[in-house]
Write a protein that holds these residues in place. Structure first.
Motif, short mmCIF file in Angstrom:
data_model
loop_
_atom_site.label_atom_id
_atom_site.label_comp_id
_atom_site.label_asym_id
_atom_site.label_seq_id
_atom_site.Cartn_x
_atom_site.Cartn_y
_atom_site.Cartn_z
N UNK A 151 -11.07 -5.12 7.30
CA UNK A 151 -10.15 -5.61 6.28
C UNK A 151 -9.84 -4.51 5.27
N UNK A 152 -10.80 -3.61 4.99
CA UNK A 152 -10.58 -2.53 4.04
C UNK A 152 -9.52 -1.55 4.54
N UNK A 153 -9.36 -1.44 5.85
CA UNK A 153 -8.33 -0.54 6.41
C UNK A 153 -6.95 -0.91 5.89
N UNK A 154 -6.69 -2.19 5.65
CA UNK A 154 -5.38 -2.64 5.19
C UNK A 154 -5.03 -2.06 3.82
N UNK A 155 -6.04 -1.70 3.03
CA UNK A 155 -5.78 -1.12 1.71
C UNK A 155 -5.04 0.21 1.81
N UNK A 156 -5.23 0.91 2.92
CA UNK A 156 -4.63 2.23 3.07
C UNK A 156 -3.11 2.17 3.17
N UNK A 157 -2.57 1.05 3.63
CA UNK A 157 -1.11 0.91 3.68
C UNK A 157 -0.49 0.95 2.28
N UNK A 158 -1.24 0.48 1.30
CA UNK A 158 -0.76 0.49 -0.08
C UNK A 158 -1.11 1.81 -0.78
N UNK A 159 -2.27 2.35 -0.47
CA UNK A 159 -2.69 3.60 -1.10
C UNK A 159 -1.75 4.75 -0.74
N UNK A 160 -1.30 4.79 0.51
CA UNK A 160 -0.45 5.88 0.96
C UNK A 160 0.92 5.85 0.27
N UNK A 161 1.33 4.69 -0.23
CA UNK A 161 2.57 4.60 -0.98
C UNK A 161 2.36 4.79 -2.47
N UNK A 162 1.17 4.50 -2.94
CA UNK A 162 0.89 4.59 -4.38
C UNK A 162 0.65 6.02 -4.84
N UNK A 163 -0.12 6.79 -4.06
CA UNK A 163 -0.55 8.10 -4.52
C UNK A 163 0.59 9.06 -4.86
#
Length: 493
Positions: A345-357
């Motif tokens: 489930x934590x992997x899904x966070x990376x979809x948002x992190x890659x757009x936020x950074x």
């Protein structure tokens, strides 16, 4: 059109350079974690995570932001070609790095009793935390030299330093774990930082030899650098404190094994994503700083970085989701299988992190230190509160949910703030790319939760192919890379 293609190709090239380095680091790290897991178990990894968290916290509180604040001015001097001023400013960086090292040592010694009381309910580990003073001091000096290499565009040297450091550190640390067990964790941390510093100064001193000629002018010239880096220091310190609070909470509420499982999840998921993020500091941030006063160019630079990062990372995330049940016991041990659900489930966070950074870097490039501090602090507050609530409700799986929730909130805040404050505009194509890839990622997660056997592997493999094909198609349209490779291949024939 040609310039646009070349810009996309440049982003892709630099991500590939540092992504390749991070790939090597990832492989070495996986080998290291596997061996530590076999030798020390989850408890040993948890102990290592706590010491590393305190080391990072102490370093970020006391390093004065030199690794960030020194880059813009030194980069300007390098572009101007003024050797005398460049040499002077390098001396300024080295003097302030030395002062930061002394400050870090003092801080570790002073706060070691407090760290012991906050993180452990058994034994006395004050001396362990005090001994971290040596590694914190070494890190401060190393950060200064890294800033020098970064600002003077020594990108390949930076890449070589990272590879050599992780390989040598692994070779030297393993005997300590094997013969000393838990007692070898602290010496291994100190040894790793010593190796990192030694390799870094070997490169840095070769380009810019050390000159011990410090005056009051060197001290006064460093104040603007420190002022710029202060917000970065505070944000990093808050981040380290938040991670320390999370790990301490998990240790008190669930035991040291839970800390080890959480840390292993964090390492696997976020280190994996670091393959794409690694070029941000070394290449993207200097480029963004150069166009930060132009709204149009800022938006274009941010969106190009976001597009390429998203398209490269997304297939890797689906692949990771697919193979986590196999990779975790393979990379660590069967003792770590309880973390599979949390990691997926934590992997899904990376979809948002890659757009936020990429968007978050706008505040840094525009020297809006308070804005950057506000955005970073907001995320870490949400993360800590989410972990506390979710762990008590759903256990380890809940910590994964908390990580995703915190990143969604961060995405909304950062994009909204940039829209309002910096006139940043997210393009429609990026929204389409993100929507398609996130849908594939959610489908992959659903399969991981509810499918088994051949249905699981067939469905996940199909989703990996779909995500990869979509990214390749878009990148093919955006860059001239494939044309260049085809010409090179035909020429070779």
């Amino acid at each position: 059109m040609k310039t646009r293609d070349e810009n996309y190709s440049r982003v892709l090239k630099n991500i590939s350079l540092f992504g390749g380095v991070q790939g090597v680091i990832l492989i070495v790290g996986l080998v290291r974690n596997k061996l530590i897991a076999l030798i020390l178990g989850a408890g040993g990894m948890g102990f290592n995570a706590l010491l590393t968290s305190v080391q990072t916290f102490a370093s970020q509180v006391t390093n004065l932001g030199i690794s960030f604040g020194a880059v813009p001015r030194l980069s300007e001097l390098y572009e101007e070609g003024s050797e005398e001023q460049l040499s002077f400013y390098i001396q300024v960086i080295r003097l302030w790095s030395l002062m930061a090292a002394l400050l870090g040592m003092a801080f570790c010694v002073i706060v070691s009793p407090l760290m012991n009381d906050l993180t452990f309910t058994w034994g006395n580990h004050t001396l362990h935390y005090a001994a971290l003073a040596f590694s914190v001091a070494l890190l401060a000096v190393s950060f200064g030299e890294t800033a020098i290499l970064k600002a003077t565009r020594r990108l390949r040297s930076l890449a070589n330093i990272q590879v050599v450091t992780v390989v040598v550190s692994l070779v030297l640390s393993l005997p300590l774990y094997f013969y000393l067990r838990h007692s070898g964790v602290l010496p291994a941390i100190v040894l790793t930082t010593l190796v990192s510093l030694s390799v870094t100064i070997a490169y840095s001193y070769r380009y810019y030899p050390l000159k011990l000629q410090f005056t009051r002018r060197h001290i006064s010239a460093g104040w603007p650098m420190i002022s710029l880096g202060l917000a970065y220091v505070l944000a990093a310190a808050i981040g380290s404190a938040a991670e320390l609070i999370v790990r301490s909470f998990l240790n008190v509420e669930g035991g040291l094994n839970n800390v080890g499982l959480y840390n292993a999840t964090y390492v696997i998921v976020f280190t994996y994503g670091g393959i794409v993020f690694s070029a941000l500091d070394s290449d993207y941030y200097p480029r963004l700083s150069g166009v930060s006063k132009d709204v149009g160019q800022t938006n274009e630079t941010v969106n190009k970085q976001m597009e390429v990062s998203l398209l490269l990372l997304s297939p890797m995330l689906v692949f990771l989701l697919m193979f986590l049940p196999v990779l975790i016991p393979l990379m660590l041990s069967h003792e770590f299988l309880p973390m599979v659900g949390m990691a997926q489930v934590a992997v899904l966070a990376m979809y948002f992190k890659v757009q936020t950074m990429p968007v978050a870097y706008i505040s840094l490039a525009r020297r809006r230190s308070r804005a950057y501090l506000f955005l970073e602090t907001s995320y870490f507050i949400v993360l800590v509160l989410s972990v506390v609530v979710s762990f008590r409700l759903w256990g380890l799986w809940g910590t994964g949910v908390a990580i995703v929730f915190a990143h969604i909130v961060e995405y909304v805040i950062v994009i909204g703030f940039a829209y309002w404050k910096y006139a940043y505009r997210l393009t429609l194509p990026i929204g389409c790319y993100a929507g398609v890839q996130l849908a594939i990622g959610l489908a992959a997660y659903a399969v991981s939760r509810y499918a088994e056997g051949w249905v699981y592997w067939t469905a996940e493999a199909a989703l990996v192919v779909a995500s990869t094909a979509y990214s390749v198609y878009v990148l093919h349209q955006k860059t001239r890379l494939w044309e260049a490779l085809r010409r090179k291949f035909l020429k070779a024939d």
